[in-house]
Every structure is written in C-alpha cells, then in structure tokens.
Design a protein around this motif. Sequence first.
Motif, PDB file in Angstrom:
ATOM      1  N   ALA A  83       0.820  -1.208   0.000  1.00 28.88           N
ATOM      2  CA  ALA A  83       0.000   0.000   0.000  1.00 28.88           C
ATOM      3  C   ALA A  83       0.856   1.262   0.000  1.00 28.88           C
ATOM      4  N   THR A  84       2.153   1.103  -0.183  1.00 29.47           N
ATOM      5  CA  THR A  84       3.136   2.200  -0.224  1.00 29.47           C
ATOM      6  C   THR A  84       3.184   3.003   1.072  1.00 29.47           C
ATOM      7  N   ARG A  85       2.791   2.392   2.142  1.00 29.18           N
ATOM      8  CA  ARG A  85       2.934   3.046   3.456  1.00 29.18           C
ATOM      9  C   ARG A  85       4.323   2.786   4.053  1.00 29.18           C
ATOM     10  N   LEU A  86       5.019   1.805   3.528  1.00 29.50           N
ATOM     11  CA  LEU A  86       6.318   1.389   4.053  1.00 29.50           C
ATOM     12  C   LEU A  86       7.243   1.087   2.894  1.00 29.50           C
ATOM     13  N   GLN A  87       8.459   1.615   2.984  1.00 31.05           N
ATOM     14  CA  GLN A  87       9.459   1.291   1.970  1.00 31.05           C
ATOM     15  C   GLN A  87      10.168  -0.007   2.349  1.00 31.05           C
ATOM     16  N   ASP A  88      10.547  -0.758   1.343  1.00 32.72           N
ATOM     17  CA  ASP A  88      11.196  -2.044   1.593  1.00 32.72           C
ATOM     18  C   ASP A  88      12.473  -1.880   2.416  1.00 32.72           C
ATOM     19  N   LYS A  89      13.181  -0.765   2.208  1.00 33.54           N
ATOM     20  CA  LYS A  89      14.443  -0.573   2.937  1.00 33.54           C
ATOM     21  C   LYS A  89      14.224  -0.471   4.450  1.00 33.54           C
ATOM     22  N   ASP A  90      13.001  -0.108   4.871  1.00 33.10           N
ATOM     23  CA  ASP A  90      12.689   0.033   6.302  1.00 33.10           C
ATOM     24  C   ASP A  90      12.012  -1.200   6.878  1.00 33.10           C
ATOM     25  N   LEU A  91      12.026  -2.318   6.149  1.00 34.04           N
ATOM     26  CA  LEU A  91      11.284  -3.507   6.565  1.00 34.04           C
ATOM     27  C   LEU A  91      11.690  -3.989   7.956  1.00 34.04           C
TER      28      LEU A  91
ATOM     29  N   LYS B  57      11.085   4.519  14.493  1.00 34.44           N
ATOM     30  CA  LYS B  57      12.277   5.306  14.189  1.00 34.44           C
ATOM     31  C   LYS B  57      12.851   5.869  15.480  1.00 34.44           C
ATOM     32  N   PRO B  58      14.180   6.023  15.550  1.00 37.48           N
ATOM     33  CA  PRO B  58      14.803   6.475  16.802  1.00 37.48           C
ATOM     34  C   PRO B  58      14.310   7.854  17.232  1.00 37.48           C
ATOM     35  N   ARG B  59      14.181   8.011  18.556  1.00 38.30           N
ATOM     36  CA  ARG B  59      13.830   9.316  19.105  1.00 38.30           C
ATOM     37  C   ARG B  59      14.997  10.298  18.992  1.00 38.30           C
ATOM     38  N   THR B  60      16.232   9.783  19.047  1.00 38.89           N
ATOM     39  CA  THR B  60      17.421  10.625  18.945  1.00 38.89           C
ATOM     40  C   THR B  60      17.642  10.976  17.479  1.00 38.89           C
ATOM     41  N   LEU B  61      17.478  12.251  17.143  1.00 40.70           N
ATOM     42  CA  LEU B  61      17.485  12.656  15.738  1.00 40.70           C
ATOM     43  C   LEU B  61      18.869  12.594  15.105  1.00 40.70           C
ATOM     44  N   THR B  62      19.910  12.555  15.937  1.00 35.44           N
ATOM     45  CA  THR B  62      21.261  12.513  15.360  1.00 35.44           C
ATOM     46  C   THR B  62      21.630  11.127  14.838  1.00 35.44           C
ATOM     47  N   LEU B  63      20.822  10.124  15.178  1.00 39.78           N
ATOM     48  CA  LEU B  63      21.120   8.770  14.703  1.00 39.78           C
ATOM     49  C   LEU B  63      20.681   8.642  13.248  1.00 39.78           C
ATOM     50  N   ALA B  64      21.647   8.294  12.399  1.00 43.21           N
ATOM     51  CA  ALA B  64      21.378   8.176  10.963  1.00 43.21           C
ATOM     52  C   ALA B  64      21.249   6.707  10.580  1.00 43.21           C
ATOM     53  N   PRO B  65      20.467   6.402   9.531  1.00 46.01           N
ATOM     54  CA  PRO B  65      20.310   5.003   9.114  1.00 46.01           C
ATOM     55  C   PRO B  65      21.608   4.395   8.612  1.00 46.01           C
ATOM     56  N   VAL B  66      21.821   3.147   8.985  1.00 43.40           N
ATOM     57  CA  VAL B  66      22.957   2.359   8.493  1.00 43.40           C
ATOM     58  C   VAL B  66      22.387   1.266   7.597  1.00 43.40           C
ATOM     59  N   VAL B  67      22.810   1.249   6.313  1.00 43.89           N
ATOM     60  CA  VAL B  67      22.259   0.283   5.363  1.00 43.89           C
ATOM     61  C   VAL B  67      23.279  -0.817   5.104  1.00 43.89           C
ATOM     62  N   ASP B  68      22.766  -1.967   4.691  1.00 38.77           N
ATOM     63  CA  ASP B  68      23.609  -3.125   4.374  1.00 38.77           C
ATOM     64  C   ASP B  68      23.434  -3.420   2.894  1.00 38.77           C
ATOM     65  N   ALA B  69      24.479  -3.128   2.122  1.00 36.93           N
ATOM     66  CA  ALA B  69      24.402  -3.335   0.684  1.00 36.93           C
ATOM     67  C   ALA B  69      24.172  -4.796   0.342  1.00 36.93           C
ATOM     68  N   ALA B  70      24.687  -5.696   1.170  1.00 37.83           N
ATOM     69  CA  ALA B  70      24.525  -7.129   0.903  1.00 37.83           C
ATOM     70  C   ALA B  70      23.117  -7.608   1.214  1.00 37.83           C
ATOM     71  N   ASP B  71      22.310  -6.738   1.838  1.00 36.27           N
ATOM     72  CA  ASP B  71      20.946  -7.111   2.199  1.00 36.27           C
ATOM     73  C   ASP B  71      19.945  -6.190   1.501  1.00 36.27           C
ATOM     74  N   GLY B  72      20.210  -5.920   0.243  1.00 34.98           N
ATOM     75  CA  GLY B  72      19.286  -5.122  -0.556  1.00 34.98           C
ATOM     76  C   GLY B  72      19.199  -3.677  -0.115  1.00 34.98           C
ATOM     77  N   ASN B  73      20.293  -3.165   0.476  1.00 38.85           N
ATOM     78  CA  ASN B  73      20.328  -1.787   0.966  1.00 38.85           C
ATOM     79  C   ASN B  73      19.236  -1.490   2.004  1.00 38.85           C
ATOM     80  N   ARG B  74      18.874  -2.499   2.765  1.00 33.98           N
ATOM     81  CA  ARG B  74      17.923  -2.275   3.840  1.00 33.98           C
ATOM     82  C   ARG B  74      18.626  -1.661   5.054  1.00 33.98           C
ATOM     83  N   VAL B  75      17.866  -0.877   5.784  1.00 31.42           N
ATOM     84  CA  VAL B  75      18.394  -0.278   7.012  1.00 31.42           C
ATOM     85  C   VAL B  75      18.509  -1.371   8.070  1.00 31.42           C
TER      86      VAL B  75
END
Length: 670
Positions: free
Chosen positions: A211-219, A243-261
């Motif tokens: 339903a496009t409410r969620l991106q696959d990278k955020d699964l 999502k983290p409450r601390t805004l300074t935390l940035a997403p870390v993606v795994d290229a070997a896992d389809g660039n998912r966070v």
Amino acid sequence: MRLARRLLAPLATAVLLASLPALAEEPVCAPVSKVPLERHLRQLTLDLLGRPPTYEEYQAALAKGEVTAEDVRALMDKDEFYARIRGYHRALLWSNVSASVYNNSNSRLSGAGSVTDAMSLRGNSSRPLRGANGQGCDSYIAQDVCGARQDPHVDPALPATAEACSKERYDERDVPLPVSWDYDTNFYTCERLDQTPTNANIKTCQDAIAATRLQDKDLYFCDMRRINLGNPAVPTLVPHLCKPRTLTLAPVVDAADGNRVVAFADASSRLDRCGLTLRQKRTNGMEIKGSYEPQRGCVQREGYVTRPAPFWNAGGPDVRVCAIEAQARLANPWTLESCTTARFNGDRSCGCGEGMGRCEAPGGSTHTARVEAISDEPELIAESVVRRDEPYFNILTTRRSFLNGPLSALYRDAQQGVGVLSVTPPAEREVMPDIPFAQADTWKEYVRDAEHSGVLTTPSFLYRFPTHRARVNHFYSAFLCKAFTPPANARLPSAEDACNRENNLAKRCGCNYCHATIEPTGAHWGRYAERAALFLHPEQFPRYDPKCRDCALSGNTSCGGECGQYVMQAYDGDGANSLGLLKTYLYRTADEETNIESGPALLVQRMLQTGDLERCTVRRVWQEFLGRPMSAEEQRLYLQPLADDFARDGHRFKALIERVVMSDAYRRID
C-alpha cells in the motif's frame, strides 16, 4: 431478643445516670467520693472489654449491689478481654512492622495467569530480563510450541521439528530464549501504518509495503505490535514503523541485504535492528556465557508455560506463567551464581522457584499477609501468657510462640520472602506446624529454639527496632519506664579533645553518659543481626573467621559476600587488631561477651533483681486503666505496694489489673 437488649444497654445507662442526684461541688479537702455502682460497672466493661455493659450485666450488678473481685475475674475470662490485652501489647511493643520491612516490589508478580495475561515480573526486574520496565512475556505464544511468529517478515522460518523447536526456544542448559520482540518506545517512536488515512486492509508489514505506506528498505524496523482494537477490545497485531527518538542517529544500510536499514548510529551510539538473539554481558572485553542481557533498544519476550497454582493459591486451577519466572533453579547453570538471593529476579536463568515461592502474588497480598503475621506474633505470645495466668515476664523469656499459614510457609520454605525478609527459622522444620499459606487465621503453638526469649527475639521486635541500640532503648522505655538522657550537668569536651575521636561510644566523652549503659546492654542482642531477623548461629558465624581476616588484609572487603557480619575495615587500633572478628564483638569486655552468648533472657533475669520491671508494669497498667500517669502523691501511696503485691502474686498480670481496678483511686470521682 439478645440484639434488642444490647441496643437497650446505652439507653439503660442514660436512665440510670439521669436518676442519680446532682452532686454539689465540694472543697478539695472533702472526703473522697466513689463512682456509683452503675458507673463503676461501665468503667470496668469499657476498660476491660472495650464495650459498655449489657442489660443483663447491669441487672446482675444491681441485684448484687456491688462489683466484686469475682466479677472482675469473670470479665477477665472473656475473649473480649484478651483482645484488649493484644491491643495493649500492640501499643506497648509498637509491633506494626509494615513501615519497617523495606520492599522494593522487584519480586512482585503481575498478571492474572490467564490465557491473555501470563504471570510475570514487570517492575524493575523486567529490564534485565526483557529489556524495559513494565514488560511481561508474550502471553500469546507458548514457549514449548513453535506454531506462530509475531514478526514473520523478519524472523527466521518456524522450526519444522520438535527438536529444532526446543533448540530455538531454549539454550543448551534449558534457559528460555525469546519468542518475539518489539522496539522499545523509550528509544523509538512507533507509528501505526494502517492509519492516516485508515486502511483496514493493512494487517501486515508486507501489506504496508504493497500500500506504499512502508518502503522495503525500512522492513526491519516494521514492528508488529499488539494493541487493543474494537469494542469489546481485542488485542490485535498491527504493523508500526519505528524510528529512533534521537534525531542525530542516521540510518545504516547493508548493501549485501538489498540496501535495507539494519541500524541507526552516530559517532557515539548505535541501535541495531531487533531480533530474537540475546546478547552476553562482557567483563574485561570477554563475553560471559549464560549471563544474558536484552539488546539495547529492544524488548525481547519469551513465551508462556502452564504451571500448577502458586503457593498462595495451592490446589487452585493451573495458571499461565512466563517461562523465565516458571523456572526453579538454585543457581545459574552457566555462571553458578546463586538464585536463592535477591539477585534471582534479574537473572534470566533463575525464576520464582518451586511453587513460585521466591515471588510475591500480584497486588502484594503475600507480602501484606507476612507483615501482618509478623506483627501479630508478639501480641499472641503476650496473650498466651496472660490467658494461662503465668508470670507476666514470661512474655520476655518464653520460647513458646505461634505461627499461621504465612509464617509457616515463610519459615519452612527458605525461598519465601527472599530479597525482602531476612529471617532465621525459629525452630527446626519438623517442629514447626505445617499450615497452608492461605490459612492466615489459623494459628498454632510451637516451641522455638533455645536462643529465643519471648517477644524480644520475634521478627516483629527485631525489625521494628533494627539496631542493637534501638532494641535497648525500647526495652528500657517499655519495660523499665526509663529513657536515655544525659545528666543535667553533662559537658561535652572541646572539639580538639582527642576523646572525640574515640570510636567506642561507651568511652567517647559526652556520648558515654548514655552509651556506657546502652552498649553493654545491647550486647544481649549481639547474636541477632541488625536490620534483619537473622540469628547469627555460632556454627555459621564464629566469633572470629580467618577467611574474612585474609580477605580484609588483601583489600577484598566483600569477600564474595560471605563476610558482611565481620570487621573488614579498620578505623582505629582496635579495629586493625580485630579484622575478621564478628562485628558485635568489637570493643567488647569479657562481661559483654557473656551478654552476647546469653542473649536477652539474661538481661530480663538481671532486671528482675532490681524491681524496676514490677514498678514499670504497675505504672503502665495504672495509666492504661485510669487514663493518666500516676501523680507524685499516687506514686507515694500506690506504686511500691502494688509492685510488692504484683511480685507476691507471682507476677500475674490479671491479678495486678484486678488490684488496680478495685482500688479507691480507680473508683474515685475526680
């Protein structure tokens, strides 16, 4: 008819009193008048029984024309009188210990044990067990049945065999492992994916992607959380994006896992995606196998199991219990750390023990029942002495005592009250009556071990007066009518005086006015631990322990927790020479060591030689029944004669009460 007569009693009193002639004011030197018969009877029944006289009692007194000693004795044979005796001693002994026993509720269970609410520790204990305060297990997934996943979009496929299921749900030594997880809202903000606008077709994380409410990278940060929906409310799994409450935390993606966070991080902190895998505590950089801890930012829940009803409801229906709490180990199977101390509620491998004995019932009813029973015990000891017409001071020396269901369970099961109550069983297990916990109103008599001395060694007295000095102070106040105050001419030394640095208060200038008596007297409780009701048995706690001394000399003042009752640090020369000595023996003379080994019974024997016990008891009974202390003139006229009569009567408490309430002073109109 009986009820009607009781209702008529106050009316009869008013009529009788109204019929009395008015009393003219008399000069103070006039002859002493006594209260009329009706008033005397009313005073007696109110004072002895806590109620006004019945109509029949009035009629009997009027027919006789007087209240005799036999009438007083008859009143003192009634159960109402013994209830009055219990109340008197409750006030005398300050025996309510509800504020004296500290309970942080960390071993208190929550949950009804039902199909949707398994029993679990949800207070502070749930943080080391599951990752956050207030968290129970998963009441919808059985620990031993691999039939469902809360988050099937990220968790591995369900095991296909019973062996594989057991391997997933328990470690190699049968410690239960998580079956589901949620993101901890202390670290994350989680928003429903089926809202804004409402879409009833979004029931899973995959539905949210479609339903496009969620991106696959955020699964991996899509969390199926159970919330109440509908009317009536039904707990339902609903997809949330966290999502983290601390805004300074940035997403870390795994290229070997389809660039998912797979995590969120900044230069100083990292939150990895949640899963079913626990972490191990580390010491000096090395993992300690079996010392599990939840992943930071995650609530990791085990499932439920079904167990027989806990000890407070023995014989009741089976209940659902969280798999961690359902365990009954005596030690962590990996680290061998004890599960029989207060640490059990923070160790994933321990549990509540057999019959859930280490844990408290939801709502704290078991703790309340124990505290009430502890508070009642000295009152029952006192009542039994008075009821049997024994020498009154047997309340301070008798080994006879009583226990009910909560006390029987506490004394007979070493696991009960662990971490809250520190109580040495007062007798061997086979000596103490076996009463089910639920029978709080059933009290049975038994005989305690030889070291016990009346109310003075009950848990109530020891907890209510938690230090040796406090125990001495209340003994002097309650039974000798004395207070510790320095003399009027007492003088403190100057601040520079070396005497101020004396650690022995019996010798320190200024302090020694009182402590020269307090310290040796307190030694009579020397074999009882402070801030607890533990008897320090010489076989377990010898006067001197070389192991404790060796630990102290090496700087290991904890010594594995085995030397808490011993001198482990030196603050003066005596302390340096006393390392490894049981604390209660520090600064003691030979006579004081005798006091330690003989216990409070020796103190009572000595006080009986002074007459102070008799005189104080007379003064207290006088104040109790006349409603005021003895005046100076009354002390001159009555104190010593009543004390002498009390002694000649074999220290019988009822005989003393009889003499007081039949005295001219009691019947006098003031």
